[in-house]
Scaffold this motif. Structure first.
Motif, short mmCIF file in Angstrom:
data_model
loop_
_atom_site.label_atom_id
_atom_site.label_comp_id
_atom_site.label_asym_id
_atom_site.label_seq_id
_atom_site.Cartn_x
_atom_site.Cartn_y
_atom_site.Cartn_z
N ASN A 179 0.85 -1.19 0.00
CA ASN A 179 0.00 0.00 0.00
C ASN A 179 0.89 1.24 0.00
OD1 ASN A 179 0.86 0.42 2.67
ND2 ASN A 179 -1.04 -0.37 3.58
N ASP A 193 -4.41 1.02 -2.03
CA ASP A 193 -4.18 -0.41 -2.10
C ASP A 193 -3.57 -0.74 -3.45
OD1 ASP A 193 -4.27 -3.15 -2.25
OD2 ASP A 193 -6.30 -3.34 -1.46
N GLU A 214 -13.00 3.20 8.25
CA GLU A 214 -12.44 3.21 6.90
C GLU A 214 -13.53 3.57 5.90
OE1 GLU A 214 -10.67 -0.54 6.06
OE2 GLU A 214 -9.08 -0.32 7.55
N GLN A 273 -5.44 -3.57 7.26
CA GLN A 273 -4.77 -4.03 6.03
C GLN A 273 -3.62 -4.97 6.37
OE1 GLN A 273 -5.73 -1.00 6.78
NE2 GLN A 273 -6.51 0.12 4.99
N ARG A 276 -5.00 -8.45 7.34
CA ARG A 276 -5.43 -9.24 6.18
C ARG A 276 -4.22 -9.75 5.39
NH1 ARG A 276 -9.65 -5.24 6.07
NH2 ARG A 276 -8.48 -3.95 4.61
N THR A 277 -3.19 -8.93 5.33
CA THR A 277 -1.98 -9.32 4.60
C THR A 277 -1.30 -10.51 5.28
OG1 THR A 277 -1.63 -7.09 3.74
CG2 THR A 277 0.30 -8.54 3.84
#
Length: 541
Positions: A179, A193, A214, A273, A276-277
Motif C-alpha cells: 500500500n 491499495d 475506513e 490491512q 489481512r496481509t
C-alpha cells in the motif's frame, strides 16, 4: 465419530488442514517504535479485545494486553515476550510480542526460533535503528520471511521513498510496497491499495481506543478530495511500478524481498490491512529440520519445541509455565509425551492457551500453535517434547553475555528461597547463572546481555521469591568458551576468570575487555578461547 476418522490418513489430513490455517509470527523492532501498541491494535482489529490500551493506560482503559508484568506496566517497556492466540477470519493467529529493548535481546531471539514470519516495525522518522538491524540479522539467519510495517505515519517523519531506499541499501532486502500513504508523514490522509486498487480514507476514533473507521473511495473521488497529496502518491506509485518493486511470493519467502506497508498503530490506521496481509501471504507451518537436518513433516506425530519458560504468571499459584511451539501433529490435552533430553515421560494434564496474562484450558492444538504447559519443572528452554518415534530439534543458542555481577542473599536465613529463585531465573533464561569453585554456590555470577536484566532479577527475587539480593558488578566485558585443559592456565592470568555455566556445564572464561582478550590470545595461542554465538550470529570482535 466414524471409524475412518481414526485412521492415520484421516489424522494426517486433519493435521495438514489445521496447520494451513495457522499463522505464527513475531513483531520485532527497536525500542519505542510502537511494537506493543501494534500488538494491541492487531488484537483489536481481530476482535480479540474491544478496546486498545496504551502502555500506561488512559482514563479507565487498561494497560497493554501483552505487557502483563508489573515492571512492564511501571516502566512502559516490554521486558518479556508474550504469546497472544487470536482467531480471525477462519484462521488462528499466534502472535508473539517480543521485548524491544536491547537488554532483553536474548528473549527475542528465542521467540524467533518459534515463528514462521516476522513483522519488522520501523518508526517513520527514524527508519532502521541498531536493534532492528540486529534482530533482522537473526531473522535472516533463521530463514524467517519479513513483512515491513512503517509505523507512526501520523507524525512528522521521512519521505517514503527514502525509507524504502534505506531498507534496500542497509539490509539488502528489496522493498515491495503493498500500500502507499496519501499525505506526507504527519499529514496522514489514507492508503492506496496497490494490489486491490482503490483508496481507503481513514477517520480517527477518540484516543484510538476503537477501530479506525475506513471509507473506500474511487480514484476519481480521492483525486477530488485529496488534491495534490493524491497526485503525489500516484506519481510515487508509478515510479514503484517502473522499477519493478512489485510483490513476489517466491522472493518474499526466500528472504530476498520484504512487502512494505504504511500505517499508524496508535490511531489504528492501516492495521486492518496488515492483518489481512498476514493471513494472505505469511507462510503456514512447514516441515522443521531436526538436529540431524531431517525435515519433520507437519503431519508427523506430535513434536514441539520449548522456546520460553515463565514462572509466577499467576501470583496466586506460583506456577511455572513452558511455552511450546508445536512443530508437527495434533496435540490432545492429557497425552503423555516424551522429554527428549531425559527420555522420561511428560504428562500434559494442565495445558493452556495464553492471551497476555489471561489463559484458559486448551484441549487440542496443531502445528504452529503455542501451548503453555503448567508446572513444567523438568523442562528448559530448547527442549523437545515428542510422541511416537524419537525426534529432537536443534537447541536454541545462548546469547553472548557482556555484563556480569555476583549475587548474594541479603538475608542469609532465606538461603533456600535465594537458591530456588536463582535456579528458576536461570532455567527461564532471564540471566545465565555461572558458578566457580572459588566463589561457591552462595555467590553465583549472573551473566546478562544488558544491565536492565539485573533490575528484573532483583525485582523478581524480592517480590516473587521473597529473597532480596545485592549485586556486586564485576569488571568483565566479554566471555569466551574454553576447555578443561586450558582452564588452569587461564585462571591464573590477570584480567581473566574461569567459571562453569550451570545449565550446560560448559567452561567460560570472563575477560576484562576485548583488548585484554587479544593480548591473551597473542601471548597464549595454544589456549582454547572459542567465540560464543549470539542467537545464531557470531559475536563481533
Amino acid at each position: 465419530m466414524t471409524v475412518a476418522a481414526h485412521t492415520p490418513t484421516s489424522k494426517n489430513s486433519e493435521a495438514v488442514g489445521e496447520a494451513a490455517r495457522r499463522r505464527t509470527f513475531a513483531v520485532i523492532s527497536h525500542p519505542d517504535a510502537g511494537k506493543s501498541t501494534l500488538t494491541e491494535a492487531l488484537a483489536l482489529h481481530a476482535a480479540a479485545i474491544t478496546s486498545a490500551g496504551a502502555v500506561h493506560g488512559k482514563g479507565d482503559r487498561k494497560g497493554v494486553t501483552s505487557d502483563w508484568m508489573e515492571m512492564e506496566q511501571a516502566r512502559g517497556i516490554s521486558i518479556t515476550s508474550a504469546a497472544l492466540r487470536i482467531d480471525y477470519d477462519g484462521h488462528v493467529l499466534n502472535l508473539l510480542d517480543t521485548p524491544g529493548h536491547a537488554d532483553f535481546s536474548e528473549d527475542t531471539y528465542r521467540v524467533l526460533a518459534a515463528v514462521d514470519a516476522a513483522i519488522m516495525l520501523l518508526d517513520s522518522a527514524k527508519g532502521l535503528e541498531p536493534q532492528t538491524l540486529k534482530l533482522f540479522d537473526v531473522a535472516r539467519n533463521q530463514g524467517i520471511p519479513v513483512i515491513t510495517f512503517v509505523n507512526k505515519w501520523d507524525r512528522p517523519g521521512r519521505e517514503p521513498l527514502e525509507l524504502l531506499d534505506e531498507i534496500e541499501q542497509r539490509i539488502g532486502l528489496r522493498p515491495t510496497p503493498l500500500n502507499w500513504p496519501v499525505g506526507i508523514a504527519g499529514d496522514f490522509r489514507g492508503l492506496v491499495d496497490r494490489n486491490g486498487g482503490g483508496y481507503v480514507k481513514l477517520h480517527r476514533t477518540p484516543g484510538g481506543a476503537t477501530k479506525a473507521r475506513e471509507e473506500r473511495l474511487t480514484d476519481e473521488q480521492a483525486a477530488r478530495l485529496e488534491g495534490p497529496a493524491w497526485e503525489q502518491a500516484v506519481e510515487e506509485l508509478e515510479l514503484m511500478t517502473e522499477i519493478g518493486a512489485d510483490y513476489d511470493p517466491e522472493s518474499f519467502l526466500a528472504g530476498k524481498s520484504s512487502p512494505v506497508m504504511f500505517g499508524a498503530a496508535l490511531p489504528n490506521f492501516g492495521v486492518a490491512q496488515l492483518l489481512r496481509t498476514l493471513v494472505d501471504i505469511a507462510p503456514a507451518p512447514t516441515p522443521r529440520a531436526d538436529n540431524q537436518g531431517r525435515p519433520r513433516p507437519v503431519e508427523a506425530p506430535f513434536s514441539g519445541l520449548v522456546f520460553k519458560m515463565q514462572a509466577n504468571m499467576d501470583k496466586a499459584h506460583r506456577d511455572r509455565m513452558a511455552f511450546v511451539r508445536i512443530c508437527s501433529g495434533r496435540f490432545d490435552r492429557g497425552m503423555v509425551l516424551t522429554h527428549a533430553a531425559t527420555g522420561k515421560p511428560f504428562a500434559t494434564k494442565y495445558t493452556q492457551a495464553v492471551f497476555g496474562s489471561e489463559r484458559h484450558t486448551i484441549d487440542t492444538a496443531f502445528a504452529g500453535d503455542v501451548i503453555a504447559l503448567v508446572n513444567a519443572q523438568s523442562l528448559r528452554v530448547g527442549d523437545t517434547l515428542y510422541d511416537g518415534p524419537k525426534v529432537e530439534f536443534p537447541p536454541i543458542p545462548s546469547f553472548a553475555p557482556e555484563h556480569f555481577a555476583v549475587a548474594r542473599a541479603i538475608d542469609v536465613s532465606r538461603y533456600k528461597q535465594f537458591r530456588r529463585g536463582i535456579d528458576q531465573l536461570d532455567s527461564e533464561g532471564v540471566v545465565q547463572v555461572l558458578v566457580s569453585d572459588v566463589r561457591g554456590d552462595q555467590a553465583p555470577v549472573l551473566a546478562a546481555v544488558g544491565p536492565l536484566q539485573f533490575d528484573v532479577v532483583k525485582h523478581r527475587m524480592e517480590h516473587e521469591f521473597n529473597a532480596p539480593i545485592e549485586l556486586a558488578h564485576l569488571d568483565y566485558g566479554t566471555a569466551r568458551r574454553t576447555d578443561p585443559d586450558s582452564a588452569p592456565a587461564l585462571h591464573g592470568l590477570s584480567g581473566a576468570e574461569v567459571l562453569t555455566r550451570r545449565s550446560d556445564n560448559e567452561l567460560l572464561v570472563l575477560v576484562h575487555n576485548k583488548w585484554r582478550l587479544k593480548v591473551i590470545q597473542r601471548d597464549h595461542p595454544d589456549l582454547t578461547l572459542d567465540v560464543l554465538l549470539a542467537g545464531g550470529v557470531e559475536e563481533e570482535g
